[in-house]
Design an enzyme around this catalytic site. Structure first.
Site, short mmCIF file in Angstrom:
data_model
loop_
_atom_site.label_atom_id
_atom_site.label_comp_id
_atom_site.label_asym_id
_atom_site.label_seq_id
_atom_site.Cartn_x
_atom_site.Cartn_y
_atom_site.Cartn_z
N ASP A 25 39.33 41.04 34.85
CA ASP A 25 40.73 41.10 35.32
C ASP A 25 41.60 40.08 34.59
O ASP A 25 41.11 39.03 34.16
CB ASP A 25 40.76 40.86 36.84
CG ASP A 25 42.06 41.34 37.47
OD1 ASP A 25 42.81 42.07 36.81
OD2 ASP A 25 42.32 40.95 38.63
N GLY A 26 42.88 40.41 34.49
CA GLY A 26 43.85 39.44 33.97
C GLY A 26 44.36 39.73 32.56
O GLY A 26 45.06 38.89 31.97
N ASN A 27 44.04 40.91 32.03
CA ASN A 27 44.52 41.24 30.68
C ASN A 27 46.04 41.23 30.60
O ASN A 27 46.63 40.71 29.66
CB ASN A 27 44.04 42.64 30.27
CG ASN A 27 42.54 42.72 30.10
OD1 ASN A 27 41.85 41.71 30.11
ND2 ASN A 27 42.05 43.94 29.95
N ARG A 29 48.27 39.71 32.60
CA ARG A 29 48.85 38.38 32.75
C ARG A 29 48.61 37.51 31.51
O ARG A 29 49.44 36.71 31.13
CB ARG A 29 48.30 37.70 34.01
CG ARG A 29 48.98 38.18 35.29
CD ARG A 29 48.21 37.85 36.53
NE ARG A 29 47.05 38.71 36.67
CZ ARG A 29 46.03 38.49 37.49
NH1 ARG A 29 46.03 37.40 38.22
NH2 ARG A 29 45.04 39.35 37.57
N TRP A 30 47.44 37.71 30.88
CA TRP A 30 47.17 36.99 29.63
C TRP A 30 48.25 37.32 28.61
O TRP A 30 48.78 36.43 27.94
CB TRP A 30 45.79 37.39 29.10
CG TRP A 30 45.36 36.69 27.84
CD1 TRP A 30 44.61 35.55 27.74
CD2 TRP A 30 45.67 37.09 26.48
NE1 TRP A 30 44.44 35.21 26.41
CE2 TRP A 30 45.08 36.14 25.63
CE3 TRP A 30 46.39 38.14 25.93
CZ2 TRP A 30 45.17 36.23 24.24
CZ3 TRP A 30 46.50 38.23 24.54
CH2 TRP A 30 45.90 37.27 23.71
N HIS A 42 44.88 44.15 26.77
CA HIS A 42 43.71 45.03 26.89
C HIS A 42 42.91 45.03 25.59
O HIS A 42 41.68 45.03 25.62
CB HIS A 42 44.16 46.46 27.24
CG HIS A 42 44.82 46.58 28.59
ND1 HIS A 42 44.30 45.98 29.71
CD2 HIS A 42 45.95 47.21 28.99
CE1 HIS A 42 45.08 46.25 30.76
NE2 HIS A 42 46.09 46.99 30.34
N SER A 70 39.30 51.53 37.34
CA SER A 70 39.01 51.83 38.74
C SER A 70 39.65 53.16 39.13
O SER A 70 40.60 53.64 38.49
CB SER A 70 39.54 50.71 39.65
OG SER A 70 40.93 50.86 39.87
N ARG A 76 48.73 53.36 37.71
CA ARG A 76 49.51 52.65 36.68
C ARG A 76 50.33 53.64 35.85
O ARG A 76 50.05 54.84 35.86
CB ARG A 76 48.56 51.85 35.79
CG ARG A 76 47.83 50.78 36.57
CD ARG A 76 47.05 49.85 35.68
NE ARG A 76 46.37 48.85 36.49
CZ ARG A 76 45.89 47.71 36.02
NH1 ARG A 76 46.01 47.44 34.74
NH2 ARG A 76 45.28 46.87 36.83
N LEU A 136 18.91 45.44 27.15
CA LEU A 136 19.98 45.19 28.12
C LEU A 136 20.54 46.53 28.60
O LEU A 136 20.84 47.40 27.78
CB LEU A 136 21.12 44.38 27.45
CG LEU A 136 22.40 44.18 28.28
CD1 LEU A 136 22.17 43.18 29.40
CD2 LEU A 136 23.55 43.70 27.39
N ARG A 193 34.48 37.53 38.96
CA ARG A 193 35.82 38.10 38.76
C ARG A 193 36.67 37.07 38.04
O ARG A 193 36.76 35.91 38.48
CB ARG A 193 36.49 38.50 40.06
CG ARG A 193 37.86 39.18 39.80
CD ARG A 193 38.48 39.82 41.01
NE ARG A 193 39.67 40.58 40.62
CZ ARG A 193 40.10 41.69 41.21
NH1 ARG A 193 39.43 42.18 42.23
NH2 ARG A 193 41.19 42.31 40.79
C1 IPE Z 1 40.15 45.79 39.21
O1 IPE Z 1 41.29 45.16 38.76
C2 IPE Z 1 39.81 46.94 38.31
C3 IPE Z 1 39.29 46.59 36.99
C4 IPE Z 1 39.07 45.37 36.54
C5 IPE Z 1 38.97 47.70 36.13
P1 IPE Z 1 42.76 45.54 39.28
O2 IPE Z 1 43.68 44.67 38.52
O3 IPE Z 1 42.96 47.00 39.18
O4 IPE Z 1 42.68 45.13 40.82
P2 IPE Z 1 43.83 44.73 41.84
O5 IPE Z 1 44.82 45.86 41.86
O6 IPE Z 1 44.45 43.46 41.37
O7 IPE Z 1 43.11 44.54 43.15
C1 IPE Z 2 42.18 44.19 33.81
O1 IPE Z 2 43.39 43.60 33.56
C2 IPE Z 2 42.03 45.54 33.14
C3 IPE Z 2 42.08 46.68 34.06
C4 IPE Z 2 42.28 46.63 35.35
C5 IPE Z 2 41.89 47.99 33.50
P1 IPE Z 2 44.72 44.01 34.33
O2 IPE Z 2 45.39 45.11 33.56
O3 IPE Z 2 44.46 44.31 35.75
O4 IPE Z 2 45.58 42.69 34.17
P2 IPE Z 2 46.48 41.99 35.29
O5 IPE Z 2 45.64 41.86 36.52
O6 IPE Z 2 47.65 42.88 35.50
O7 IPE Z 2 46.83 40.67 34.69
MG MG Z 3 44.42 43.22 37.44
#
Ligand code: IPE
Ligand code: IPE
Ligand code: MG
Length: 251
Positions: A25-27, A29-30, A42, A70, A76, A136, A193
């Site tokens: 998670d966090g792509n 925001r990065w 991403h 997910s 999105r 793996l 996470r």
């Molecule tokens: C969870 O992250 C799904 C994946 C990492 C693929 P999200 O960014 O979709 O989750 P929420 O919406 O913050 O809970």
């Molecule tokens: C995780 O990063 C990738 C996926 C959920 C597919 P996000 O796209 O959720 O990045 P944030 O949470 O908005 O920073």
């Molecule tokens: Mg996210």
């Protein structure tokens, strides 16, 4: 058993987690923090994934599950969904040969129905090519939701009952677990996470019953081998009791 030497050459895996699952998670925001488009986050996330698959192998992890899309990510914008699917396509096309050479077996969990045919073909190709690999297991959770996975399992059990092939009293946790998407993979020992969020977001909720959860503040594109080692060190400090008593109590 815990002191047994690993069957193949490689690191001592006696105390470490055998199955690590990661919510990457966090792509977005990065990218935002750098004034870049989310798609760039991403793209850099895929680079982090490459590093972490290699590191997992080096650290003696046997099963690595990654949450890559997910069931709820369909909410999105279409353009972002297109970017994410494009990256999956490119990841499999560019990296499959390397993964295969490195002994990685690719498995995919999640709902395959409704995905574009070329994506399904790529996922099948990755699974077929790497079927015999044993170094793996890379389990890719794609179009995955834990509630959907459990509901599908319940539906299969219900069908068996309706067709007179199963007695309802035979339905227990083991029976349901056998109908989840990867029943032969042991439950995750450690779920990581990134990005500081502290929730499961519909990831492996059945399998996480006794997993250790580690939340790390860094965004996924910055995750690397050192961060993975840090999470594993945190795991090593935890005491897993599975409802029992501590292994060594003073009294
Ligand atoms: C969870 O992250 C799904 C994946 C990492 C693929 P999200 O960014 O979709 O989750 P929420 O919406 O913050 O809970
Ligand atoms: C995780 O990063 C990738 C996926 C959920 C597919 P996000 O796209 O959720 O990045 P944030 O949470 O908005 O920073
Ligand atoms: Mg996210």
């Amino acid at each position: 058993m815990s002191n047994a030497a690993p069957a193949t050459e490689g690191p001592d895996r006696s105390d470490g987690p055998l199955h690590v699952a990661i919510i990457m998670d966090g792509n977005g925001r990065w990218a935002a923090a750098r004034g870049l488009p989310r798609a760039e986050g991403h793209r850099r996330g895929v680079e982090a994934l490459r590093r972490v698959v290699r590191a997992a192998s080096e650290l003696g992890i046997l099963h690595l599950t990654i949450f890559s899309f997910s069931a709820e990510n369909w909410s999105r914008p279409a353009s972002e969904i297109g970017d994410l699917f494009g990256l999956l396509r490119r990841f499999i096309r560019n990296d499959l040969a390397t993964l295969h050479r490195d002994g990685v077996r690719v498995r995919v969990i999640g709902e395959r129905a409704g995905l574009e045919p070329d994506i399904c073909a790529l996922l099948n190709e990755a699974e077929e090519l790497t079927r015999a690999n044993t170094r793996l297991n890379l389990i890719v959770a794609f179009n995955y939701g834990s509630r959907q996975e459990i509901a599908n399992a319940a539906q299969r059990l219900a069908r068996e009952v309706a067709e007179g092939r199963r007695d309802p009293s035979s339905i227990d946790a083991d029976a349901l677990g056998q109908y989840l998407d990867a029943p032969d993979i042991p439950d995750p020992d450690l779920i990581i996470r990134t990005s500081g969020e502290q929730r499961l977001s519909n990831f492996l909720m059945w399998q996480a019953a006794y997993s250790e959860l580690v939340f790390v503040p860094i965004h996924w594109p910055d995750f690397d081998k050192a961060a993975l080692e840090g999470a594993i060190a945190e795991y090593a400090r935890r005491e897993r009791r599975f409802g029992g008593l501590a292994a060594k109590t003073g009294s």
